[in-house]
Design a protein around this motif. Structure first.
Motif, PDB file in Angstrom:
ATOM      1  N   HIS A 218      29.430  34.612  29.881  1.00 30.33           N
ATOM      2  CA  HIS A 218      28.039  35.015  29.624  1.00 30.33           C
ATOM      3  C   HIS A 218      27.573  36.079  30.625  1.00 30.33           C
ATOM      4  N   ASP A 219      28.473  36.987  30.954  1.00 32.57           N
ATOM      5  CA  ASP A 219      28.160  38.127  31.832  1.00 32.57           C
ATOM      6  C   ASP A 219      27.716  37.693  33.231  1.00 32.57           C
ATOM      7  N   THR A 220      28.201  36.554  33.699  1.00 29.12           N
ATOM      8  CA  THR A 220      27.787  36.069  35.025  1.00 29.12           C
ATOM      9  C   THR A 220      28.790  36.416  36.122  1.00 29.12           C
ATOM     10  N   LEU A 221      29.965  36.932  35.750  1.00 23.48           N
ATOM     11  CA  LEU A 221      30.975  37.268  36.753  1.00 23.48           C
ATOM     12  C   LEU A 221      30.810  38.709  37.208  1.00 23.48           C
ATOM     13  N   LYS A 222      31.116  38.933  38.469  1.00 21.51           N
ATOM     14  CA  LYS A 222      31.092  40.296  38.985  1.00 21.51           C
ATOM     15  C   LYS A 222      32.264  41.089  38.404  1.00 21.51           C
ATOM     16  N   PRO A 223      32.118  42.422  38.291  1.00 21.68           N
ATOM     17  CA  PRO A 223      33.205  43.237  37.722  1.00 21.68           C
ATOM     18  C   PRO A 223      34.546  43.049  38.419  1.00 21.68           C
ATOM     19  N   VAL A 224      34.523  42.886  39.744  1.00 23.24           N
ATOM     20  CA  VAL A 224      35.784  42.706  40.477  1.00 23.24           C
ATOM     21  C   VAL A 224      36.485  41.425  40.029  1.00 23.24           C
TER      22      VAL A 224
END
Length: 318
Positions: A136-142
């Motif tokens: 749900h888009d909660t992780l950082k891009p890295v």
């Protein structure tokens, strides 16, 4: 020699591109998953994973809290935490790979004609989109990149096993090429795995980041000692009204706080400096670990953590 290696690589890519995806799925089910989930196999595997998970968490954390009066609840939490991390790092990619292969098998006139790099791009894109859907888009891009790379290394390893099996070679023989994939997988999974452990801890309120806390005057004194004479008062969080508000009975903490705990057993990690303290060998953050067990509290003061290795600060700053 170079010609032989080039020819072998081209042949390998050709076989990979033309691999029967239905048979690849059958191989994963019969030769990988069936063996992994046998009772005599899964128990030692889970024990090893549990030890590795706790080791990773211990090495990346500045503090490991084990409640004294709620060991059963803590054991349940550890199992749940580990299960969720395993689900993301191991189970989800298997499901995605099996689904990807099935769709590819159902498109027999299209997939074999697609250039291998295009297939790889489609696979990575599938991994990425599924991860975005799951997280749900909660992780950082890295972290997203590391998870996708981890899943991709697992796919490459499985494909290598399948091609060996297809040519009647020992698929479970640990050659140099497979060892590279295993080491790559382990190296890539460490950070996402540890972050999943922390996210799970936060989701079930074992770990709370910057909660509004009230501590009594004695506890306030315990965490309020000066770091050292070289640290200015303006760099002390205890002097910042946005971080702490003193009352006649104690003080409210508004920030720089991570709380771990079950019931009456808890630990408050309080970051004592506002910005990193410059010392001869680098930049450091200082913490006070206020530990309370059934109402009895003590503090481990001025815990010094290098900024480069301070995962607690990264959690506070997210």
């Amino acid at each position: 020699m170079l010609t032989y290696l080039t020819s072998s690589f081209r042949q390998y890519c050709k076989e990979w591109s033309e691999a029967d995806l239905e048979k690849f799925n059958v191989f994963i089910f019969k030769n990988i998953l069936r063996h992994i989930f046998r009772l005599e196999s899964i128990l030692p595997i889970l024990m090893v994973i549990l030890v590795v998970a706790l080791s990773i968490q211990a090495q990346r954390a500045t503090y490991i809290f084990i409640p004294q009066s709620s060991l059963t609840a803590y054991a349940t939490f550890v199992v749940l935490q580990l299960s969720i991390a395993l689900l993301v790092i191991f189970i989800y990619p298997f499901l995605i790979i099996l689904s990807f292969n099935y769709i590819g098998y159902r498109l027999p006139h299209i997939i074999p004609r697609i250039f291998l790099p295009t297939k790889l791009i489609l696979l990575l894109l599938t991994f990425y989109l599924c991860l975005r859907l799951i997280s749900h888009d909660t992780l950082k891009p890295v972290i997203e990149i590391l998870v996708v790379a981890t899943w991709a290394s697992l796919y490459f390893f499985l494909m290598n096993l399948y091609l060996a099996y297809k040519h009647k070679r020992n698929a479970l023989h640990l050659g140099k090429f497979r060892l590279i994939f295993i080491l790559l997988f382990l190296a890539l999974m460490i950070k996402p795995f540890s972050m999943m452990l922390y996210r799970t801890a936060e989701m079930i309120n074992f770990m709370e980041v910057n909660p509004l806390l009230f501590i009594d005057s004695n506890q306030c004194k315990l965490i309020g000692r000066k770091i050292n004479s070289s640290v200015k008062d303006t760099n002390m969080a205890i002097n910042n009204p946005e971080i702490i508000e003193r009352t006649s009975n104690g003080c409210f903490l508004y920030g720089n706080v991570i709380r771990f705990g079950f019931a009456s057993d808890y630990v408050i990690m309080f970051k004592k400096n506002m910005y990193p303290v410059a010392e001869a060998d680098g930049l450091y953050n200082y913490y006070a670990h206020l530990s309370c067990y059934s109402g009895n509290c003590f503090v481990e003061d001025n815990v010094r953590i290098n900024v480069l290795n301070d995962i607690s600060n990264k959690i506070l700053m997210k």
